[in-house]
Design an enzyme around this catalytic site. Structure first.
Site, short mmCIF file in Angstrom:
data_model
loop_
_atom_site.label_atom_id
_atom_site.label_comp_id
_atom_site.label_asym_id
_atom_site.label_seq_id
_atom_site.Cartn_x
_atom_site.Cartn_y
_atom_site.Cartn_z
NE ARG A 92 -16.74 -22.99 45.53
CZ ARG A 92 -16.19 -23.86 46.39
NH1 ARG A 92 -16.93 -24.73 46.99
NH2 ARG A 92 -14.89 -23.86 46.61
CG HIS B 250 -17.65 -21.16 50.35
ND1 HIS B 250 -16.36 -21.47 50.01
CD2 HIS B 250 -18.32 -22.34 50.28
CE1 HIS B 250 -16.25 -22.76 49.74
NE2 HIS B 250 -17.43 -23.30 49.88
CG HIS C 20 -21.97 -30.21 45.12
ND1 HIS C 20 -21.22 -30.97 45.97
CD2 HIS C 20 -21.57 -28.92 45.32
CE1 HIS C 20 -20.41 -30.20 46.67
NE2 HIS C 20 -20.60 -28.95 46.30
CD1 TRP D 61 -20.92 -33.44 41.96
CD2 TRP D 61 -20.72 -31.32 41.31
NE1 TRP D 61 -20.09 -32.80 42.85
CE2 TRP D 61 -19.96 -31.50 42.49
CE3 TRP D 61 -20.74 -30.04 40.73
CZ2 TRP D 61 -19.23 -30.46 43.09
CZ3 TRP D 61 -20.01 -29.02 41.32
CH2 TRP D 61 -19.27 -29.23 42.47
C1 HEM Z 1 -19.16 -31.23 52.36
C2 HEM Z 1 -19.59 -30.08 51.87
C3 HEM Z 1 -19.04 -29.47 50.63
C4 HEM Z 1 -17.81 -29.57 50.05
C5 HEM Z 1 -16.60 -30.34 50.55
C6 HEM Z 1 -17.84 -28.79 48.83
C7 HEM Z 1 -16.76 -28.64 47.98
C8 HEM Z 1 -16.83 -28.02 46.75
C9 HEM Z 1 -15.72 -27.90 45.82
C10 HEM Z 1 -14.31 -28.44 46.05
C11 HEM Z 1 -16.18 -27.24 44.74
C12 HEM Z 1 -15.38 -26.85 43.49
C13 HEM Z 1 -15.01 -25.37 43.50
C14 HEM Z 1 -14.33 -24.96 42.22
O1 HEM Z 1 -13.40 -25.65 41.80
O2 HEM Z 1 -14.71 -23.92 41.64
C15 HEM Z 1 -17.55 -26.93 44.97
C16 HEM Z 1 -18.36 -26.28 44.09
C17 HEM Z 1 -19.66 -25.93 44.34
N1 HEM Z 1 -20.33 -26.08 45.55
FE1 HEM Z 1 -19.73 -27.22 47.09
N2 HEM Z 1 -19.07 -28.22 48.71
C18 HEM Z 1 -19.84 -28.60 49.78
C19 HEM Z 1 -21.12 -28.19 50.06
C20 HEM Z 1 -21.84 -27.31 49.30
C21 HEM Z 1 -23.07 -26.69 49.70
C22 HEM Z 1 -23.76 -26.88 51.05
C23 HEM Z 1 -23.48 -25.89 48.66
C24 HEM Z 1 -24.67 -24.98 48.54
C25 HEM Z 1 -25.69 -24.94 49.35
C26 HEM Z 1 -22.48 -26.03 47.61
C27 HEM Z 1 -22.54 -25.44 46.39
C28 HEM Z 1 -21.57 -25.55 45.40
C29 HEM Z 1 -21.75 -25.07 44.05
C30 HEM Z 1 -23.01 -24.47 43.48
C31 HEM Z 1 -20.53 -25.30 43.38
C32 HEM Z 1 -20.18 -24.94 41.95
C33 HEM Z 1 -19.40 -23.64 41.92
C34 HEM Z 1 -19.11 -23.10 40.54
O3 HEM Z 1 -19.73 -23.53 39.57
O4 HEM Z 1 -18.27 -22.18 40.43
N3 HEM Z 1 -21.49 -26.87 48.05
N4 HEM Z 1 -17.93 -27.41 46.20
#
Ligand code: HEM
Length: 366
Positions: A119, A123, A247, A263
């Site tokens: 992430r 970002h 995700h 997820w």
């Molecule tokens: C519409 C697009 C996306 C939205 C709205 C979104 C939103 C989110 C949100 C709200 C979280 C939770 C963060 C937290 O509470 O720690 C999250 C986690 C995460 N996102 Fe996304 N995301 C999107 C696209 C992506 C993309 C493109 C990637 C990577 C290529 C990605 C990778 C991740 C990963 C790996 C996590 C887990 C983070 C953790 O374990 O700390 N996301 N995302």
């Protein structure tokens, strides 16, 4: 690092020409701003409505030094590898990050650092705007407000902190290189595909180059928003769906995003499980947090509204189905899209060959 503000006419300057000519390698490294349209404060005023609406942050995030770039500004970021550094040096850094990632596998209730670092890389890169080449991974600007305090980046300071010892040990490595390389480590070390990666990003400490809030996607919204955000970066629907398949990793944290939970059960392994689950049945979770979905079968896993949007939009759904059926296809498409994401907005020398790092496991077998 050298930097320059170049007016439209100053393309003729030696530095400008070098920046435009990808084949002539800049050893000092440079980013360039080409001002095309003069002052247009209204442009950013228009954008500021979005920042407030989305994250609750002010456009400046409380940083009085911060000013947006002038509208019509075009940015050129030229990659430059430090002299005497080559594949071996970067593989060494990869290995050290990977070792620390494996040491911390129990962190975050068993999610480890895979999701967090993936992430962070996303970002860092996902602020990119193709129309003026601003944002993106090049400058490692996330340490500065307003990007630092963007609500969408909540919790990523943990990832930056995790990596800070490597910035100290390898001072020649830029923040952008470190954070994107760590994303490659995260994906590869938990069973994901090989990600092609190139070095040469340079730290940008110019406050004007810090992107405003509102560029990262908002999980409350639907398919048109997802398409808007990803096409702004230059991604197709297919690449967008592939990227969101990340995700499968990690989880949501109520104290960071207001969402809760992973997820799926294999949240420390890179698989196509996100797509398989998405196609199953989901209902809106009854709780007093943000609107999110819960699986009918076990009530244990979650989907964001933007995840569900991939199922509701016909063209997104087509790719969701393909990736649910074919993990190899997902791996191939994810690897290409992720590599593209990490390089958005960077001009690499024409002859630069991407690195493909060996995982720690592969090196044990050697
Ligand atoms: C519409 C697009 C996306 C939205 C709205 C979104 C939103 C989110 C949100 C709200 C979280 C939770 C963060 C937290 O509470 O720690 C999250 C986690 C995460 N996102 Fe996304 N995301 C999107 C696209 C992506 C993309 C493109 C990637 C990577 C290529 C990605 C990778 C991740 C990963 C790996 C996590 C887990 C983070 C953790 O374990 O700390 N996301 N995302």
């Amino acid at each position: 690092m050298s930097s320059g503000y170049i007016s439209g006419k100053a393309f003729k300057s030696a530095r400008g020409l070098r920046a435009f000519n990808a084949s002539s390698r800049s050893r000092t490294g440079a980013y360039f701003l080409v001002l095309g349209g003069g002052l247009a404060a209204g442009y950013y005023a228009h954008e500021s409505g979005k920042w407030d609406q989305k994250s609750g942050n002010s456009g400046s995030g409380g940083n009085s030094n911060w000013k947006p770039l002038l509208a019509g500004t075009t940015v050129i970021n030229t990659a430059s590898i430090p002299k005497s550094k080559g594949f071996k040096d970067y593989q060494e850094v990869y290995n050290e990050i990977a070792e620390k990632v494996h040491e911390e596998e129990d962190a975050d209730d068993g999610a480890g650092r895979y999701g967090l670092l993936t992430r962070l890389a996303w970002h860092n890169s996902g602020t990119y705007k193709k129309s003026d080449n601003t944002g993106g991974s090049y400058g490692g600007t996330m340490i500065y407000k307003p990007e630092e305090t963007d609500g969408e980046n909540a919790g990523l300071s943990i990832g930056r902190e995790f990596l800070s010892e490597f910035k100290e040990k390898y001072p020649w490595l830029s923040r952008g290189d470190l954070w994107t390389l760590a994303g490659v480590v995260a994906v590869q070390e938990c069973g994901g595909p090989k990600i092609k990666w190139r070095p040469g990003r340079e730290d940008i400490d110019d406050q004007q180059r810090v992107p405003e809030n509102g560029r990262l996607p908002n999980a409350h919204l639907g398919a048109p928003h997802v398409r808007d955000v990803f096409s702004r970066m230059g991604f197709t629907d297919q690449e967008t769906v592939a990227l969101i398949g990340a995700h499968a990793l990690g989880k949501c944290h109520t104290d960071r995003s207001g969402y809760d939970g992973p997820w799926g059960p294999s949240f420390n392994m890179f698989t196509n499980d996100f797509f398989v689950r998405l196609l199953q049945n989901w209902h809106i979770r009854k709780w007093d947090g943000n609107k999110q979905y819960e699986d009918d079968e076990s009530n244990s896993f979650m989907m964001l509204p933007t995840d569900m949007a991939l199922k509701e939009d016909g063209n997104f759904l087509k790719y969701v189905k393909q990736y649910a059926e074919d993990q190899d296809l997902f791996f191939e498409d994810f690897a290409n899209a992720f590599s593209k994401l990490l390089e958005l907005g960077i001009t690499f020398p024409k002859d630069s060959k991407p690195f493909m790092f060996k995982t720690l496991e592969e090196q044990e077998d050697d």
